[in-house]
Design an enzyme around this catalytic site. Structure first.
Site, PDB file in Angstrom:
ATOM      1  N   SER A 165       0.823  -1.202   0.000  1.00  0.00           N
ATOM      2  CA  SER A 165       0.000   0.000   0.000  1.00  0.00           C
ATOM      3  C   SER A 165       0.859   1.255   0.000  1.00  0.00           C
ATOM      4  O   SER A 165       1.627   1.507   0.934  1.00  0.00           O
ATOM      5  CB  SER A 165      -0.926   0.006   1.213  1.00  0.00           C
ATOM      6  OG  SER A 165      -1.597   1.245   1.251  1.00  0.00           O
ATOM      7  N   HIS A 170      -1.105  -1.064  -4.367  1.00  0.00           N
ATOM      8  CA  HIS A 170      -2.399  -0.737  -3.768  1.00  0.00           C
ATOM      9  C   HIS A 170      -2.418   0.765  -3.501  1.00  0.00           C
ATOM     10  O   HIS A 170      -1.539   1.299  -2.816  1.00  0.00           O
ATOM     11  CB  HIS A 170      -2.612  -1.535  -2.486  1.00  0.00           C
ATOM     12  CG  HIS A 170      -3.969  -1.370  -1.899  1.00  0.00           C
ATOM     13  ND1 HIS A 170      -5.087  -2.016  -2.401  1.00  0.00           N
ATOM     14  CD2 HIS A 170      -4.412  -0.612  -0.863  1.00  0.00           C
ATOM     15  CE1 HIS A 170      -6.149  -1.669  -1.691  1.00  0.00           C
ATOM     16  NE2 HIS A 170      -5.767  -0.806  -0.754  1.00  0.00           N
ATOM     17  N   MET A 175     -12.064   5.022  -1.222  1.00  0.00           N
ATOM     18  CA  MET A 175     -12.842   5.240   0.004  1.00  0.00           C
ATOM     19  C   MET A 175     -13.501   6.603  -0.166  1.00  0.00           C
ATOM     20  O   MET A 175     -13.129   7.599   0.453  1.00  0.00           O
ATOM     21  CB  MET A 175     -11.904   5.178   1.220  1.00  0.00           C
ATOM     22  CG  MET A 175     -11.496   3.738   1.544  1.00  0.00           C
ATOM     23  SD  MET A 175      -9.976   3.630   2.505  1.00  0.00           S
ATOM     24  CE  MET A 175      -8.767   3.651   1.199  1.00  0.00           C
ATOM     25  N   MET A 191     -12.289  -5.522   4.116  1.00  0.00           N
ATOM     26  CA  MET A 191     -11.555  -4.646   5.035  1.00  0.00           C
ATOM     27  C   MET A 191     -11.373  -5.363   6.367  1.00  0.00           C
ATOM     28  O   MET A 191     -12.347  -5.773   7.006  1.00  0.00           O
ATOM     29  CB  MET A 191     -12.305  -3.337   5.276  1.00  0.00           C
ATOM     30  CG  MET A 191     -12.319  -2.372   4.092  1.00  0.00           C
ATOM     31  SD  MET A 191     -10.712  -1.958   3.394  1.00  0.00           S
ATOM     32  CE  MET A 191      -9.833  -1.307   4.821  1.00  0.00           C
ATOM     33  N   ASP A 250      -7.452  -6.324   3.324  1.00  0.00           N
ATOM     34  CA  ASP A 250      -6.826  -5.007   3.462  1.00  0.00           C
ATOM     35  C   ASP A 250      -6.907  -4.495   4.903  1.00  0.00           C
ATOM     36  O   ASP A 250      -7.989  -4.202   5.411  1.00  0.00           O
ATOM     37  CB  ASP A 250      -7.537  -4.027   2.512  1.00  0.00           C
ATOM     38  CG  ASP A 250      -6.847  -2.682   2.440  1.00  0.00           C
ATOM     39  OD1 ASP A 250      -5.744  -2.540   3.002  1.00  0.00           O
ATOM     40  OD2 ASP A 250      -7.424  -1.779   1.800  1.00  0.00           O
ATOM     41  N   MET A 285      -8.840   8.565  -0.307  1.00  0.00           N
ATOM     42  CA  MET A 285      -9.769   8.873   0.797  1.00  0.00           C
ATOM     43  C   MET A 285     -10.308  10.283   0.629  1.00  0.00           C
ATOM     44  O   MET A 285      -9.537  11.214   0.371  1.00  0.00           O
ATOM     45  CB  MET A 285      -9.040   8.784   2.131  1.00  0.00           C
ATOM     46  CG  MET A 285      -8.391   7.432   2.363  1.00  0.00           C
ATOM     47  SD  MET A 285      -7.527   7.406   3.923  1.00  0.00           S
ATOM     48  CE  MET A 285      -6.831   5.757   3.880  1.00  0.00           C
ATOM     49  N   HIS A 330      -8.151   1.715  -4.606  1.00  0.00           N
ATOM     50  CA  HIS A 330      -9.191   1.482  -3.594  1.00  0.00           C
ATOM     51  C   HIS A 330      -9.824   2.827  -3.245  1.00  0.00           C
ATOM     52  O   HIS A 330      -9.199   3.661  -2.593  1.00  0.00           O
ATOM     53  CB  HIS A 330      -8.515   0.828  -2.369  1.00  0.00           C
ATOM     54  CG  HIS A 330      -9.402   0.636  -1.182  1.00  0.00           C
ATOM     55  ND1 HIS A 330      -8.902   0.364   0.079  1.00  0.00           N
ATOM     56  CD2 HIS A 330     -10.756   0.669  -1.039  1.00  0.00           C
ATOM     57  CE1 HIS A 330      -9.897   0.237   0.929  1.00  0.00           C
ATOM     58  NE2 HIS A 330     -11.035   0.433   0.287  1.00  0.00           N
ATOM     59  N   ASP A 380      -4.639   3.910  -2.155  1.00  0.00           N
ATOM     60  CA  ASP A 380      -5.791   4.263  -1.313  1.00  0.00           C
ATOM     61  C   ASP A 380      -6.206   5.714  -1.505  1.00  0.00           C
ATOM     62  O   ASP A 380      -5.439   6.626  -1.191  1.00  0.00           O
ATOM     63  CB  ASP A 380      -5.421   4.065   0.160  1.00  0.00           C
ATOM     64  CG  ASP A 380      -5.301   2.613   0.540  1.00  0.00           C
ATOM     65  OD1 ASP A 380      -6.262   1.862   0.309  1.00  0.00           O
ATOM     66  OD2 ASP A 380      -4.239   2.224   1.070  1.00  0.00           O
TER      67      ASP A 380
HETATM   68  C1  DX5 Z   1      -6.874   1.568   5.122  1.00  0.00           C
HETATM   69  C2  DX5 Z   1      -6.350   1.316   3.734  1.00  0.00           C
HETATM   70  C3  DX5 Z   1      -5.298   0.298   3.677  1.00  0.00           C
HETATM   71  C4  DX5 Z   1      -4.036   0.647   4.418  1.00  0.00           C
HETATM   72  C5  DX5 Z   1      -3.475  -0.640   4.936  1.00  0.00           C
HETATM   73  O1  DX5 Z   1      -7.959   2.395   5.063  1.00  0.00           O
HETATM   74  O2  DX5 Z   1      -7.402   0.880   2.888  1.00  0.00           O
HETATM   75  O3  DX5 Z   1      -4.990  -0.075   2.346  1.00  0.00           O
HETATM   76  O4  DX5 Z   1      -3.078   1.294   3.633  1.00  0.00           O
HETATM   77  O5  DX5 Z   1      -2.396  -0.355   5.749  1.00  0.00           O
HETATM   78  P1  DX5 Z   1      -1.829  -1.398   6.803  1.00  0.00           P
HETATM   79  O6  DX5 Z   1      -1.343  -2.588   6.014  1.00  0.00           O
HETATM   80  O7  DX5 Z   1      -0.717  -0.628   7.443  1.00  0.00           O
HETATM   81  O8  DX5 Z   1      -2.937  -1.753   7.745  1.00  0.00           O
HETATM   82 ZN    ZN Z   2      -6.831  -0.015   0.893  1.00  0.00          ZN
END
Ligand code: DX5
Ligand code: ZN
Length: 216
Positions: A8, A33, A68, A137, A175, A37, A66, A35
């Site tokens: 990630s 990956h 969010m 998740m 994840d 947000m 991903h 993310d």
């Molecule tokens: C959390 C993200 C994850 C995050 C995972 O909201 O969707 O992808 O980066 O990080 P770790 O592996 O540190 O939990």
């Molecule tokens: Zn993620």
């Protein structure tokens, strides 16, 4: 087929992003990956199109994006243009999930659906044949480095049964909180892809950690 490891980028050093992208290129990792947000669906804001485009410029592996993000339909085209190879939206953020999934596929990218820790896997029964990835998740989304939620194992087993029964080809991606102590158990339960942020980037040798996570 061996399982997929998706480091990630959220845990990367943004001041040295190209260096970290090259590290992933030269490792045994399978996907990036990424993310996104929005500060609404989750209580945090990460990054958007310019950063994804910058990653894409150097990445030699697929971008697993991903989202969010509430109502992600507004931005699907732009994520495709920024370089997404897989676009995963949240079940909880889409009123017309089937339409959203079709819109992602119409862009020529793979479609994923993510579920929060409180969302039962059986809610996916009527969409599972249409999607390429289920992102389970294993923490509440919003931050890296959180503690893994143990109930995830049950969800993987139930999801595997649904996938078998429907003959869906969906990948089960986990994840949040994946580490060296739980990754084998996750694979045994039926996970086929693992995201790892903190475990990879806060280790002394991220390349080695990725190769350790590839071991079965
Ligand atoms: C959390 C993200 C994850 C995050 C995972 O909201 O969707 O992808 O980066 O990080 P770790 O592996 O540190 O939990
Ligand atoms: Zn993620």
């Amino acid at each position: 087929m061996s399982h997929i490891i998706a480091p990630s980028i959220l845990s990367a050093d943004f001041a040295n992003l190209q260096r970290d992208v090259e590290m992933i290129n030269n490792s045994q990792a399978d996907w990036f990956h990424v993310d996104v947000m929005d500060g609404m669906f989750v209580p945090n804001i990460s990054f958007g199109f310019p950063v994804i485009k910058a990653i894409k410029k150097h990445a030699k592996k697929p971008l697993d994006v991903h989202l969010m993000v509430m109502d992600p339909d507004r931005y699907l085209q732009q994520f495709k243009e920024a370089g997404a190879d897989i676009i995963t939206v949240h079940y909880e953020a889409c009123t017309h999930l089937h339409r959203t999934v079709q819109a992602i596929k119409a862009l020529g990218v793979k479609a994923g659906v993510a579920i929060n820790p409180h969302t039962p896997v059986n809610l996916l029964v009527d969409i599972i044949e249409d999607i390429d990835v289920v992102l389970v998740m294993s923490v509440n989304p919003g931050f890296g480095g959180q503690k893994f939620i143990e109930n995830t194992y049950h969800k993987i087993v139930s999801l595997r049964d649904i996938i078998r029964a429907t003959k869906s080809k969906a990948i089960i991606e986990i994840d949040g909180g994946v580490d060296m102590l739980n990754y084998t158990k996750l694979l045994e339960a039926g996970a086929t892809a693992l995201v790892a942020g903190n475990t990879v980037f806060s280790s002394p040798n991220p390349t080695q950690t990725i190769s350790d996570l590839k071991k079965v």
